[in-house]
Structures are given as structure tokens and as C-alpha cells.
Design a protein around this motif. Sequence first.
Motif, PDB file in Angstrom:
ATOM      1  N   THR A   1       0.842  -1.199   0.000  1.00 35.73           N
ATOM      2  CA  THR A   1       0.000   0.000   0.000  1.00 35.73           C
ATOM      3  C   THR A   1       0.880   1.253   0.000  1.00 35.73           C
ATOM      4  O   THR A   1       2.085   1.172   0.273  1.00 35.73           O
ATOM      5  N   ARG A   2       0.246   2.389  -0.274  1.00 34.50           N
ATOM      6  CA  ARG A   2       1.005   3.649  -0.309  1.00 34.50           C
ATOM      7  C   ARG A   2       0.161   4.721   0.355  1.00 34.50           C
ATOM      8  O   ARG A   2      -1.050   4.803   0.094  1.00 34.50           O
ATOM      9  N   ASP A   3       0.788   5.540   1.235  1.00 33.34           N
ATOM     10  CA  ASP A   3       0.024   6.596   1.896  1.00 33.34           C
ATOM     11  C   ASP A   3       0.053   7.876   1.049  1.00 33.34           C
ATOM     12  O   ASP A   3       0.636   7.894  -0.039  1.00 33.34           O
ATOM     13  N   GLU A   4      -0.585   8.926   1.588  1.00 30.28           N
ATOM     14  CA  GLU A   4      -0.704  10.150   0.789  1.00 30.28           C
ATOM     15  C   GLU A   4       0.640  10.777   0.469  1.00 30.28           C
ATOM     16  O   GLU A   4       0.797  11.462  -0.538  1.00 30.28           O
ATOM     17  N   ALA A   5       1.612  10.517   1.354  1.00 33.73           N
ATOM     18  CA  ALA A   5       2.968  11.048   1.107  1.00 33.73           C
ATOM     19  C   ALA A   5       3.771  10.112   0.204  1.00 33.73           C
ATOM     20  O   ALA A   5       4.975  10.277   0.040  1.00 33.73           O
ATOM     21  N   ARG A   6       3.092   9.103  -0.385  1.00 30.81           N
ATOM     22  CA  ARG A   6       3.703   8.133  -1.301  1.00 30.81           C
ATOM     23  C   ARG A   6       4.708   7.223  -0.626  1.00 30.81           C
ATOM     24  O   ARG A   6       5.615   6.688  -1.273  1.00 30.81           O
ATOM     25  N   ASN A   7       4.591   7.073   0.716  1.00 28.87           N
ATOM     26  CA  ASN A   7       5.442   6.100   1.411  1.00 28.87           C
ATOM     27  C   ASN A   7       4.795   4.732   1.277  1.00 28.87           C
ATOM     28  O   ASN A   7       3.610   4.559   1.572  1.00 28.87           O
TER      29      ASN A   7
ATOM     30  N   ARG B   1       2.488  -0.173  -9.974  1.00 27.78           N
ATOM     31  CA  ARG B   1       1.945   1.038 -10.582  1.00 27.78           C
ATOM     32  C   ARG B   1       0.464   1.227 -10.271  1.00 27.78           C
ATOM     33  O   ARG B   1      -0.209   2.040 -10.885  1.00 27.78           O
ATOM     34  N   ARG B   2      -0.048   0.455  -9.300  1.00 27.23           N
ATOM     35  CA  ARG B   2      -1.430   0.634  -8.857  1.00 27.23           C
ATOM     36  C   ARG B   2      -1.459   0.199  -7.395  1.00 27.23           C
ATOM     37  O   ARG B   2      -0.894  -0.844  -7.047  1.00 27.23           O
ATOM     38  N   TRP B   3      -2.101   0.996  -6.537  1.00 22.05           N
ATOM     39  CA  TRP B   3      -2.148   0.680  -5.107  1.00 22.05           C
ATOM     40  C   TRP B   3      -3.582   0.519  -4.652  1.00 22.05           C
ATOM     41  O   TRP B   3      -4.439   1.288  -5.136  1.00 22.05           O
ATOM     42  N   PRO B   4      -3.920  -0.379  -3.734  1.00 25.71           N
ATOM     43  CA  PRO B   4      -3.007  -1.382  -3.208  1.00 25.71           C
ATOM     44  C   PRO B   4      -2.691  -2.427  -4.278  1.00 25.71           C
ATOM     45  O   PRO B   4      -3.389  -2.513  -5.293  1.00 25.71           O
ATOM     46  N   MET B   5      -1.649  -3.229  -4.049  1.00 25.82           N
ATOM     47  CA  MET B   5      -1.256  -4.246  -5.019  1.00 25.82           C
ATOM     48  C   MET B   5      -0.773  -5.494  -4.290  1.00 25.82           C
ATOM     49  O   MET B   5      -0.107  -5.392  -3.246  1.00 25.82           O
TER      50      MET B   5
END
Length: 331
Positions: A11-17, A60-64
Motif C-alpha cells: 500500500t502507499r500513503d498520501e505522502a507516497r510512502n 503502478r497501482r495501489w493497493p497491489m
Amino acid sequence: MSDTFKAIMVTRDEARNQSVTVKTLTEDDLMDGDVTVAVEATTVNYKDGLAITGASPVVRRWPMIPGIDFAGTVLSSDHADWKPGDRVILNGWGVGETHYGAYAGRARVSGDWLIALPDAFTAQQAMAIGTAGYTAMLSILALERAGVTPDAGPAIVTGANGGVGTVAISVLSRLGYHVIASTGRTGESAFLSSLGASEIIDRAELSEPGRPLGAERWACGVDSAGSHTLANVLAQTMRGGTIAACGLAQGMDLPATVAPFILRGVSLLGIDSVMAPRPLRETAWARLATDLDPQKLQSLSRTIGFDDIIPTAEAILNGQIRGRVVVDMTG
Ligand code: NDP
């Protein structure tokens, strides 16, 4: 059969972490597709290491759900080519990048992406080969299409201890090539010799900036390193020779000159396993069934469980994995 299954989710958070967790899913959580497969075996490729750690933009797509390849058995199908009970393999097609991938008990995919598992292999053996080994075979098929034969001269294999490298050495030596293995782990020379390498060179010979042309040392090769390594491989390829480039373990760049191409007629062949057409995949897997010694396959692979996938992904990026890793998903 349980209705729930474990899956690794990136997964990726809003800060792209990016972060990685293990979740329990049902088939309702999977993405669209016309074939659902019970994943019996998968593997950890270099690309999976990049996806899980986020070291490179593979996802290139979250979640993955990462995992670019699997072997298993069809559970249900609305696709004309597949029925429940069929044994199948999947490599690439964006699975584990843009479509939920292999690190889950179930995968739902397009039936167009699947090929039949050759009778010669169990699901675990197919994943001992995995996308790395299938890419090694695509590279060798490309060399053959270019007219390369063992009597043309030696074959160089870079990244020798890696997944592509170990399978390339094994197949090329079985086909009669004199194989020169380039490795940063010369301590593994006995292992590389057992796979069929006739000569072993230190990869440091190839990994620094070099001259546009050097002594002619090999007639063909499979390169999984890219960057200076590929540039030096090309510069030391014999007149009329051919190199298949499939990887970037050293780097994405290619700091080369055109000298090998225009002064020695050297050819550089690009290998893409992800979007390779189905007939070529079927040929590659059929050739792996005949041209890869099963005993060598066993010696170059080891088996781990689902819980070992994440640490192994980190280890493969650190160059700590020798050969191939099979993930047994049936446990
Ligand atoms: P592995 O990590 O298993 O093997 C890569 C090997 O490259 C390592 O074992 C190491 O071998 C060598 N290596 C590592 N770092 C460097 C460096 N800095 N300079 C030179 N050599 C290095 O990866 P795979 O075999 O699975 O994949 C190899 C490459 O091929 C990757 O870049 C991968 O992304 C690419 N690939 C491309 C595909 C395609 O469709 N084109 C499909 C599959 C893979 P040693 O220790 O012996 O030196």
C-alpha cells in the motif's frame, strides 16, 4: 478448501510512502478476470524484490498484491481454453505490477495470460525456473533465431549466480556451448562449474568504464547486468557475434559506443519477458522441459514458505540470493 487466504499487500500513503502487510482475503477481494487459480507455487524474482521494497517503481497501482509469476491449478474459468483442474503457469503481463499478483492463495487473471504447465514439471519445479529462467530461455531462443550455434565460439553469461544467470549457464552448457560465467561471487566457482560453466571471471573485469573495443573473447552471451557490464561485453564480442540483453542488475544505463556494431558487426538483442506473445512463451517452456537438466534445476533452487517472501525480497536486492527461490504456497 478454505474460503479465505493470505496475501501480501503493498500500500502507499498520501505522502507516497510504501508499506507491506499480510492480509486475509476472500475471492471477492480479487480483481476482475475470467480464470481463478489456486496458487501452488511462486518465486521471488529481482523484480519482486523491487516491488516489495519499493526500491524501483515496479508497482503502478495501489493497493497491489506483488508477485510476477505463479504455477497452480484452475479452480473456475469462463475462458474457452481453461477448465477446473488444468495446471497452468503465468509469467508477467503486468501481474504483480498493475494486476493482483502471485503472493496470495488465489489469483484471478485473464485466461489469455496463462499457458499450460508442461507435464515435465510440478508447480514447484516450474517456479524453480520462474520468470528468471524463462527469460534466460527467451534469451537463448533469440540467440538461436539470430543463427548463433555453439561452434561460433564461447558464450558469456553475466550475473552468473542469479536466477537468469544460473539457468542460462545450465541450458547453454547442455546445448554444447563453452560458457564463461561472470560473477561477483567467485567463491561460488564450484557451484557455477557444476552447472556447466567452463571458465569463471570476476565481474570486476567488466563492471568499470572500459574501452570502445577490446580483445575478442566471446561469440555470444546473455547479459542480465546492463550498464558498464553490457558495454564491456559488447566491446569484447567477436566479429559477427550476438548478445542478448535482458537485465539491469548493475544499472539501467548503457554507456557504450557504436564501435562493436559498426566495426565488428556485433548484434544486440533485447529481451522482454513481460509482453512476450503466447506462442513464444509456449516454445520457451517446452524447451526448458527438454534442455534444462532436472538435477541442475534442483541444485540451483531452494524452497521457502509464504512467511519468508518479504525478507527474501530484501535479500535478493542485496545480491544475497544464489540461483532460484521457490515459494511453496501449499503449506
Ligand atoms: P538476481 O538478483 O537473481 O541475479 C542478478 C545477478 O546479477 C546477481 O546474482 C549478481 O550475480 C549480479 N549482479 C548484482 N549486482 C550487480 C552489479 N552491480 N553489477 C553486476 N552484476 C551484478 O536477478 P534475476 O536473475 O532474477 O534477474 C536479473 C536481471 O534481469 C534483473 O535486472 C531483472 O530485473 C532482469 N529481468 C528482466 C526480465 C525481462 O523481461 N527482460 C525478466 C526477468 C529478469 P553475481 O553475484 O554472480 O555477480
